[in-house]
Design a protein around this motif. Structure first.
Motif, PDB file in Angstrom:
ATOM      1  N   UNK A   1       0.832  -1.204   0.000  1.00  0.00           N
ATOM      2  CA  UNK A   1       0.000   0.000   0.000  1.00  0.00           C
ATOM      3  C   UNK A   1       0.868   1.256   0.000  1.00  0.00           C
ATOM      4  N   UNK A   2       1.900   1.247   0.821  1.00  0.00           N
ATOM      5  CA  UNK A   2       2.807   2.395   0.875  1.00  0.00           C
ATOM      6  C   UNK A   2       3.502   2.589  -0.469  1.00  0.00           C
ATOM      7  N   UNK A   3       4.009   1.493  -1.044  1.00  0.00           N
ATOM      8  CA  UNK A   3       4.698   1.576  -2.334  1.00  0.00           C
ATOM      9  C   UNK A   3       3.779   2.061  -3.447  1.00  0.00           C
ATOM     10  N   UNK A   4       2.470   1.789  -3.300  1.00  0.00           N
ATOM     11  CA  UNK A   4       1.506   2.205  -4.318  1.00  0.00           C
ATOM     12  C   UNK A   4       1.070   3.654  -4.146  1.00  0.00           C
ATOM     13  N   UNK A   5       1.527   4.294  -3.062  1.00  0.00           N
ATOM     14  CA  UNK A   5       1.155   5.678  -2.820  1.00  0.00           C
ATOM     15  C   UNK A   5      -0.193   5.856  -2.164  1.00  0.00           C
ATOM     16  N   UNK A   6      -0.714   4.772  -1.561  1.00  0.00           N
ATOM     17  CA  UNK A   6      -2.005   4.832  -0.869  1.00  0.00           C
ATOM     18  C   UNK A   6      -1.743   5.067   0.613  1.00  0.00           C
ATOM     19  N   UNK A   7      -2.331   6.109   1.167  1.00  0.00           N
ATOM     20  CA  UNK A   7      -2.101   6.458   2.569  1.00  0.00           C
ATOM     21  C   UNK A   7      -2.927   5.582   3.495  1.00  0.00           C
ATOM     22  N   UNK A   8      -2.589   5.621   4.778  1.00  0.00           N
ATOM     23  CA  UNK A   8      -3.314   4.826   5.764  1.00  0.00           C
ATOM     24  C   UNK A   8      -4.740   5.329   5.953  1.00  0.00           C
ATOM     25  N   UNK A   9      -5.018   6.588   5.604  1.00  0.00           N
ATOM     26  CA  UNK A   9      -6.382   7.095   5.657  1.00  0.00           C
ATOM     27  C   UNK A   9      -7.205   6.571   4.484  1.00  0.00           C
ATOM     28  N   UNK A  10      -6.531   6.309   3.378  1.00  0.00           N
ATOM     29  CA  UNK A  10      -7.233   5.817   2.187  1.00  0.00           C
ATOM     30  C   UNK A  10      -7.420   4.308   2.203  1.00  0.00           C
ATOM     31  N   UNK A  11      -6.526   3.597   2.877  1.00  0.00           N
ATOM     32  CA  UNK A  11      -6.625   2.149   3.023  1.00  0.00           C
ATOM     33  C   UNK A  11      -6.254   1.805   4.461  1.00  0.00           C
ATOM     34  N   UNK A  12      -7.225   1.337   5.208  1.00  0.00           N
ATOM     35  CA  UNK A  12      -7.046   1.071   6.637  1.00  0.00           C
ATOM     36  C   UNK A  12      -7.005  -0.425   6.906  1.00  0.00           C
ATOM     37  N   UNK A  13      -6.051  -0.844   7.726  1.00  0.00           N
ATOM     38  CA  UNK A  13      -5.966  -2.236   8.177  1.00  0.00           C
ATOM     39  C   UNK A  13      -6.515  -2.309   9.598  1.00  0.00           C
ATOM     40  N   UNK A  14      -7.615  -3.011   9.764  1.00  0.00           N
ATOM     41  CA  UNK A  14      -8.299  -3.056  11.061  1.00  0.00           C
ATOM     42  C   UNK A  14      -7.846  -4.201  11.957  1.00  0.00           C
ATOM     43  N   UNK A  15      -7.209  -5.222  11.400  1.00  0.00           N
ATOM     44  CA  UNK A  15      -6.961  -6.430  12.176  1.00  0.00           C
ATOM     45  C   UNK A  15      -8.238  -7.261  12.227  1.00  0.00           C
ATOM     46  N   UNK A  16      -8.237  -8.276  13.104  1.00  0.00           N
ATOM     47  CA  UNK A  16      -9.408  -9.132  13.210  1.00  0.00           C
ATOM     48  C   UNK A  16     -10.593  -8.359  13.756  1.00  0.00           C
ATOM     49  N   UNK A  17     -11.753  -8.581  13.162  1.00  0.00           N
ATOM     50  CA  UNK A  17     -13.006  -8.002  13.652  1.00  0.00           C
ATOM     51  C   UNK A  17     -13.692  -9.042  14.527  1.00  0.00           C
ATOM     52  N   UNK A  18     -14.016  -8.725  15.788  1.00  0.00           N
ATOM     53  CA  UNK A  18     -14.707  -9.697  16.640  1.00  0.00           C
ATOM     54  C   UNK A  18     -16.014 -10.164  15.996  1.00  0.00           C
ATOM     55  N   UNK A  19     -16.386 -11.404  16.278  1.00  0.00           N
ATOM     56  CA  UNK A  19     -17.578 -11.979  15.659  1.00  0.00           C
ATOM     57  C   UNK A  19     -18.815 -11.103  15.865  1.00  0.00           C
ATOM     58  N   UNK A  20     -18.942 -10.529  17.036  1.00  0.00           N
ATOM     59  CA  UNK A  20     -20.105  -9.709  17.332  1.00  0.00           C
ATOM     60  C   UNK A  20     -20.150  -8.401  16.557  1.00  0.00           C
ATOM     61  N   UNK A  21     -19.044  -8.039  15.897  1.00  0.00           N
ATOM     62  CA  UNK A  21     -18.997  -6.782  15.141  1.00  0.00           C
ATOM     63  C   UNK A  21     -18.993  -6.992  13.626  1.00  0.00           C
ATOM     64  N   UNK A  22     -19.063  -8.257  13.186  1.00  0.00           N
ATOM     65  CA  UNK A  22     -18.983  -8.541  11.754  1.00  0.00           C
ATOM     66  C   UNK A  22     -20.169  -7.935  11.001  1.00  0.00           C
ATOM     67  N   UNK A  23     -21.373  -8.076  11.541  1.00  0.00           N
ATOM     68  CA  UNK A  23     -22.559  -7.547  10.855  1.00  0.00           C
ATOM     69  C   UNK A  23     -22.449  -6.037  10.659  1.00  0.00           C
ATOM     70  N   UNK A  24     -22.045  -5.323  11.706  1.00  0.00           N
ATOM     71  CA  UNK A  24     -21.914  -3.863  11.597  1.00  0.00           C
ATOM     72  C   UNK A  24     -20.838  -3.498  10.583  1.00  0.00           C
ATOM     73  N   UNK A  25     -19.744  -4.258  10.562  1.00  0.00           N
ATOM     74  CA  UNK A  25     -18.680  -3.984   9.596  1.00  0.00           C
ATOM     75  C   UNK A  25     -19.189  -4.168   8.170  1.00  0.00           C
ATOM     76  N   UNK A  26     -19.873  -5.280   7.911  1.00  0.00           N
ATOM     77  CA  UNK A  26     -20.364  -5.545   6.556  1.00  0.00           C
ATOM     78  C   UNK A  26     -21.395  -4.508   6.123  1.00  0.00           C
TER      79      UNK A  26
END
Length: 356
Positions: free
Chosen positions: A225-250
């Motif tokens: 992502x960095x090499x492609x010139x995409x900033x962390x605001x434009x592409x965010x890595x969240x890590x694992x999403x807890x099972x109880x939060x999957x619906x809200x994420x989707x």
């Protein structure tokens, strides 16, 4: 854990299977089959139909015992026989291997492995002895090892949506241009191709990308992502999403992308569609059974970053996006309820009992 549990009209046998490598793998297989055979003998006066749903389809000893006892035997497949991908998509590119270390003075012999030809023969004998073969997709029936089993092949699945995913979802046209990925960050999932697609998409339209998950390619994906010139605001890595939060994420996404090189019947696709979130996916495994291009979702022609970028732009610009999302939700809510999963197995097993 092993044990017997009686439910409404059936007995459930739970057998712990430990996956091993090398010579111990074959011994583990024999041990599991011996336990299953003993359980089948214990149930000989209690059941008429035996359904085997454990590990792979190499159930020959247990199925043979069931047939000797005069039982109707069913093998329920958890994937394609042999584990091959049901798709024409090429395998993900792999980096060249590092040079091998110098050999020791007296190298140990390599661990013995069961020849693939032997495993294929075991599977084919298992299928030949079975009265019924059940899989979650018609595409599995196209496997060469099932070429002579079409009359006994049936489709039913054990996948069903949790109650929370059946609740109404916000319309996709009320969401921002947020495109996401949810899953393991590994080469077979196409995560690097997804990250590489972010830059060309953002050259065409303002899109926020988000990656939820973890895995061996996390740092590689961040570096790309960095090499492609995409900033962390434009592409965010969240890590694992807890099972109880999957619906809200989707439900926060306007589009979910799954550019895998191999899949079975992924829950994330079913759950995203139930959340009213359109899916852009590679046509692997059983995904084309759910995602019909332009009707219930979008399919990629291949897993290249270029195709992913073009697919994302096409989907987000589609005037039918809201209709496609609604169609997808209606399909999975109907086909992947608990009642639908039970009904599918009832039909397959009911026909078998009537034939007896």
């Amino acid at each position: 854990m092993e044990g017997l549990q009686e439910t409404d009209g059936c007995r459930v046998v739970v057998v712990q299977h430990v996956s091993r490598t090398g010579p111990r793998r074959f011994l583990s297989y024999l041990q599991t089959q011996l336990v299953l055979a003993v359980r089948v003998l214990q149930l000989r006066n209690a059941v008429d139909v035996l359904v085997f749903f454990i590990g792979g389809p190499e159930m020959l000893p247990a199925v043979a015992v069931g047939r000797l006892l005069g039982k109707r035997c069913v093998v329920s497949l958890a994937g394609t026989p042999g584990g091959e991908a049901a798709s024409g998509i090429e395998d993900p590119p792999t980096p060249p291997p590092p040079p091998p270390p110098p050999p020791p003075p007296h190298p140990p012999p390599p661990p013995a492995a069961t020849p693939p030809a032997v495993l294929r023969s075991v599977r084919r004998l298992t299928f030949a002895l079975s009265h019924r073969i059940i899989a979650y997709s018609t595409r599995i029936g196209d496997s060469p090892e099932l070429s002579n089993c079409h009359r006994k092949f049936r489709v039913a699945h054990e996948h069903f949506l949790d109650e929370e995913f059946l609740a109404a979802a916000p319309p996709v046209n009320t969401r921002g241009n947020r495109v996401g990925y949810l899953g393991r960050l590994s080469s077979e999932k196409g995560i690097l191709q997804f990250v590489e697609a972010a830059a060309p998409v953002r050259q065409e339209m303002p899109v926020q990308f988000v990656v939820a998950g973890d895995g061996p390619l996390l740092e590689s994906a961040k570096a790309l992502a960095v090499d492609s010139g995409v900033t962390c605001e434009q592409l965010t890595f969240l890590g694992w999403v807890p099972r109880g939060e999957v619906r809200a994420f989707l439900q926060s996404l306007r589009l979910l992308v799954l550019p895998s090189f191999t899949e079975g019947l992924p829950n994330v696709v079913i759950e995203a569609m139930a959340c009213g979130t359109p899916v852009l996916a590679a046509p692997v495994g059983a995904i084309p059974d759910l995602v019909k291009h332009g009707e219930t979702g979008f399919l990629l022609p291949d897993n290249s970053a270029t195709s992913i970028a073009e697919g994302i732009i096409e989907a987000l610009k589609s005037p039918d996006l809201d209709r496609i999302a609604s169609n997808g939700r209606a399909f999975v809510v109907s086909e992947f309820s608990f009642a639908a999963a039970v009904d599918g197995y009832k039909k397959a097993l009911g026909i078998l009992q009537n034939e007896g």
